[in-house]
Design a protein around this motif. Structure first.
Motif, PDB file in Angstrom:
ATOM      1  N   PHE A 209       0.828  -1.202   0.000  1.00  0.00           N
ATOM      2  CA  PHE A 209       0.000   0.000   0.000  1.00  0.00           C
ATOM      3  C   PHE A 209       0.863   1.253   0.000  1.00  0.00           C
ATOM      4  N   GLY A 210       1.951   1.260   0.765  1.00  0.00           N
ATOM      5  CA  GLY A 210       2.821   2.430   0.803  1.00  0.00           C
ATOM      6  C   GLY A 210       3.414   2.738  -0.559  1.00  0.00           C
ATOM      7  N   ARG A 211       3.876   1.715  -1.251  1.00  0.00           N
ATOM      8  CA  ARG A 211       4.434   1.944  -2.586  1.00  0.00           C
ATOM      9  C   ARG A 211       3.347   2.366  -3.555  1.00  0.00           C
ATOM     10  N   TRP A 212       2.170   1.734  -3.464  1.00  0.00           N
ATOM     11  CA  TRP A 212       1.065   2.087  -4.335  1.00  0.00           C
ATOM     12  C   TRP A 212       0.664   3.547  -4.130  1.00  0.00           C
ATOM     13  N   ARG A 213       0.542   3.974  -2.891  1.00  0.00           N
ATOM     14  CA  ARG A 213       0.174   5.372  -2.621  1.00  0.00           C
ATOM     15  C   ARG A 213       1.256   6.324  -3.117  1.00  0.00           C
ATOM     16  N   GLY A 214       2.509   5.915  -3.005  1.00  0.00           N
ATOM     17  CA  GLY A 214       3.586   6.740  -3.547  1.00  0.00           C
ATOM     18  C   GLY A 214       3.445   6.931  -5.047  1.00  0.00           C
ATOM     19  N   GLN A 215       3.056   5.878  -5.759  1.00  0.00           N
ATOM     20  CA  GLN A 215       2.838   5.979  -7.199  1.00  0.00           C
ATOM     21  C   GLN A 215       1.687   6.946  -7.499  1.00  0.00           C
ATOM     22  N   VAL A 216       0.621   6.853  -6.716  1.00  0.00           N
ATOM     23  CA  VAL A 216      -0.509   7.761  -6.906  1.00  0.00           C
ATOM     24  C   VAL A 216      -0.069   9.211  -6.702  1.00  0.00           C
ATOM     25  N   ARG A 217       0.720   9.441  -5.681  1.00  0.00           N
ATOM     26  CA  ARG A 217       1.167  10.804  -5.401  1.00  0.00           C
ATOM     27  C   ARG A 217       2.052  11.347  -6.517  1.00  0.00           C
ATOM     28  N   LEU A 218       2.926  10.515  -7.032  1.00  0.00           N
ATOM     29  CA  LEU A 218       3.788  10.970  -8.113  1.00  0.00           C
ATOM     30  C   LEU A 218       2.983  11.246  -9.381  1.00  0.00           C
ATOM     31  N   ARG A 219       2.014  10.398  -9.673  1.00  0.00           N
ATOM     32  CA  ARG A 219       1.189  10.643 -10.857  1.00  0.00           C
ATOM     33  C   ARG A 219       0.395  11.935 -10.708  1.00  0.00           C
ATOM     34  N   ALA A 220      -0.119  12.192  -9.508  1.00  0.00           N
ATOM     35  CA  ALA A 220      -0.848  13.439  -9.277  1.00  0.00           C
ATOM     36  C   ALA A 220       0.062  14.651  -9.387  1.00  0.00           C
ATOM     37  N   ALA A 221       1.348  14.456  -9.095  1.00  0.00           N
ATOM     38  CA  ALA A 221       2.293  15.575  -9.148  1.00  0.00           C
ATOM     39  C   ALA A 221       2.655  15.966 -10.566  1.00  0.00           C
ATOM     40  N   LEU A 222       2.624  15.016 -11.504  1.00  0.00           N
ATOM     41  CA  LEU A 222       3.124  15.279 -12.854  1.00  0.00           C
ATOM     42  C   LEU A 222       2.420  16.450 -13.548  1.00  0.00           C
ATOM     43  N   VAL A 247      11.362  15.063  -4.001  1.00  0.00           N
ATOM     44  CA  VAL A 247      12.348  14.993  -5.074  1.00  0.00           C
ATOM     45  C   VAL A 247      13.044  13.633  -5.069  1.00  0.00           C
ATOM     46  N   ALA A 248      13.356  13.120  -3.873  1.00  0.00           N
ATOM     47  CA  ALA A 248      14.007  11.810  -3.789  1.00  0.00           C
ATOM     48  C   ALA A 248      13.099  10.715  -4.323  1.00  0.00           C
ATOM     49  N   ALA A 249      11.809  10.766  -3.993  1.00  0.00           N
ATOM     50  CA  ALA A 249      10.870   9.762  -4.487  1.00  0.00           C
ATOM     51  C   ALA A 249      10.704   9.869  -5.996  1.00  0.00           C
ATOM     52  N   PHE A 250      10.655  11.089  -6.503  1.00  0.00           N
ATOM     53  CA  PHE A 250      10.518  11.298  -7.944  1.00  0.00           C
ATOM     54  C   PHE A 250      11.736  10.745  -8.679  1.00  0.00           C
ATOM     55  N   ARG A 251      12.923  11.058  -8.168  1.00  0.00           N
ATOM     56  CA  ARG A 251      14.144  10.576  -8.806  1.00  0.00           C
ATOM     57  C   ARG A 251      14.207   9.057  -8.786  1.00  0.00           C
ATOM     58  N   LYS A 252      13.805   8.447  -7.690  1.00  0.00           N
ATOM     59  CA  LYS A 252      13.841   6.988  -7.596  1.00  0.00           C
ATOM     60  C   LYS A 252      12.902   6.348  -8.598  1.00  0.00           C
ATOM     61  N   ALA A 253      11.713   6.940  -8.783  1.00  0.00           N
ATOM     62  CA  ALA A 253      10.719   6.350  -9.679  1.00  0.00           C
ATOM     63  C   ALA A 253      11.021   6.620 -11.139  1.00  0.00           C
ATOM     64  N   VAL A 254      11.505   7.824 -11.458  1.00  0.00           N
ATOM     65  CA  VAL A 254      11.624   8.259 -12.841  1.00  0.00           C
ATOM     66  C   VAL A 254      13.063   8.221 -13.337  1.00  0.00           C
ATOM     67  N   GLY A 255      14.013   8.384 -12.424  1.00  0.00           N
ATOM     68  CA  GLY A 255      15.413   8.331 -12.813  1.00  0.00           C
ATOM     69  C   GLY A 255      16.107   9.663 -12.854  1.00  0.00           C
ATOM     70  N   VAL A 256      15.335  10.760 -12.849  1.00  0.00           N
ATOM     71  CA  VAL A 256      15.890  12.112 -12.834  1.00  0.00           C
ATOM     72  C   VAL A 256      15.028  12.967 -11.916  1.00  0.00           C
ATOM     73  N   PRO A 257      15.545  14.097 -11.412  1.00  0.00           N
ATOM     74  CA  PRO A 257      14.723  14.991 -10.607  1.00  0.00           C
ATOM     75  C   PRO A 257      13.687  15.712 -11.458  1.00  0.00           C
ATOM     76  N   PRO A 258      12.675  16.306 -10.824  1.00  0.00           N
ATOM     77  CA  PRO A 258      11.598  16.946 -11.592  1.00  0.00           C
ATOM     78  C   PRO A 258      12.082  17.997 -12.581  1.00  0.00           C
ATOM     79  N   GLY A 259      13.056  18.805 -12.186  1.00  0.00           N
ATOM     80  CA  GLY A 259      13.533  19.855 -13.081  1.00  0.00           C
ATOM     81  C   GLY A 259      14.099  19.306 -14.376  1.00  0.00           C
TER      82      GLY A 259
END
Length: 268
Positions: A209-222, A247-259
């Motif tokens: 659930f924690g990882r799933w919610r993290g994915q939801v949060r990142l998708r909402a952030a995009l 930023v750390a969660a985004f980099r881990k999921a996507v491979g680069v920071p948001p900027g």
């Protein structure tokens, strides 16, 4: 005659977002669509290849079980016959390039993100003009094909659980990604133990659930990031305690920071 036929093709496209193929003398037709926030072309498919791009604003394109968020630095190649839908998360101008397969050297068979550099932007604008001479059009189209550079992009698509209790939790989190309640608290809402919900999320989504919610949060952030909302504000809106944690969660999921992900040049 060429201009007349292309004008008809673009007119047919603009009525519904669906393309009725009226082949131009060249290989590419550019359609321009003004899309207010929340506008959508619902599920459809084309008999020709499409490159979906926002010259202004942000597009979301769903296809093949994934969703892509596209700022002006990125576009999505959609092969002919692939069912898809397109929407806007902010007031946007969509410029779609339509490629007749028999005249197109690009052979990608799956949706593919491409970088939109300054030269490609200018070429798209040029080909969208009403009076492009045939010889210069051919050169411009050849340059477009040469500039279609694929990007390796990770899509963020948390799957939905099927069990009605886990699905109720999932829908609530999707509606408010910043909700920080744990599974024990959610269990009291939906009538299940926290342990049962934890088991259901792993069994039905393939992740905790924690990882799933993290994915939801990142998708909402995009979409927020693509619109230029500050990272600190985005982090707070989607439930992260600090911008650095986001930023750390985004980099881990996507491979680069948001900027870097949303850099105008489209670098990856």
């Amino acid at each position: 005659m060429r201009i007349f036929r292309e004008a008809i093709a673009c007119q047919l496209m603009s009525r519904s977002g669906h393309l009725t193929p009226v082949p131009p003398l060249g290989a590419i037709v550019v359609g321009t669509f003004a899309m207010p926030r929340g506008a959508r072309f619902d599920w459809h498919r084309h008999g020709v290849h499409q490159l979906a791009w926002a010259s202004q604003g942000v597009l979301t394109v769903g296809a093949c079980g994934s969703t892509w968020v596209l700022p002006p630095s990125r576009a999505l190649w959609i092969p002919a016959g692939v069912r898809h839908r397109t929407g806007s998360t902010s007031p946007s101008t969509m410029r779609s390039l339509y490629f007749w397969p028999e005249r197109c050297p690009t052979r990608w068979t799956a949706p593919t993100v491409v970088a939109v550099c300054g030269l490609l932007r200018e070429l798209i604008g040029y080909l969208a003009g009403e009076a492009v001479p045939d010889d210069t059009r051919a050169h411009a189209e050849a340059l477009v094909f040469g500039l279609l550079t694929p990007l390796s992009v990770t899509t963020i698509d948390p799957p939905a659980p099927c069990d009605e209790r886990a699905r109720a939790v999932a829908e609530a989190v999707l509606a408010d990604p910043a909700d920080g309640r744990g599974l024990d608290a959610w269990g009291r809402v939906v009538g299940a133990s926290g342990r049962t919900l934890a088991r259901l999320f792993v069994a039905e989504t393939g992740m905790s659930f924690g990882r799933w919610r993290g994915q939801v949060r990142l998708r909402a952030a995009l979409p927020l990031l693509a619109e230029g909302v500050a990272v600190a504000t985005v982090a707070r809106r989607v439930g992260y305690a600090t911008p650095s944690a986001f930023v750390a969660a985004f980099r881990k999921a996507v491979g680069v920071p948001p900027g870097a992900y949303f850099a105008r040049g489209g670098s990856r």
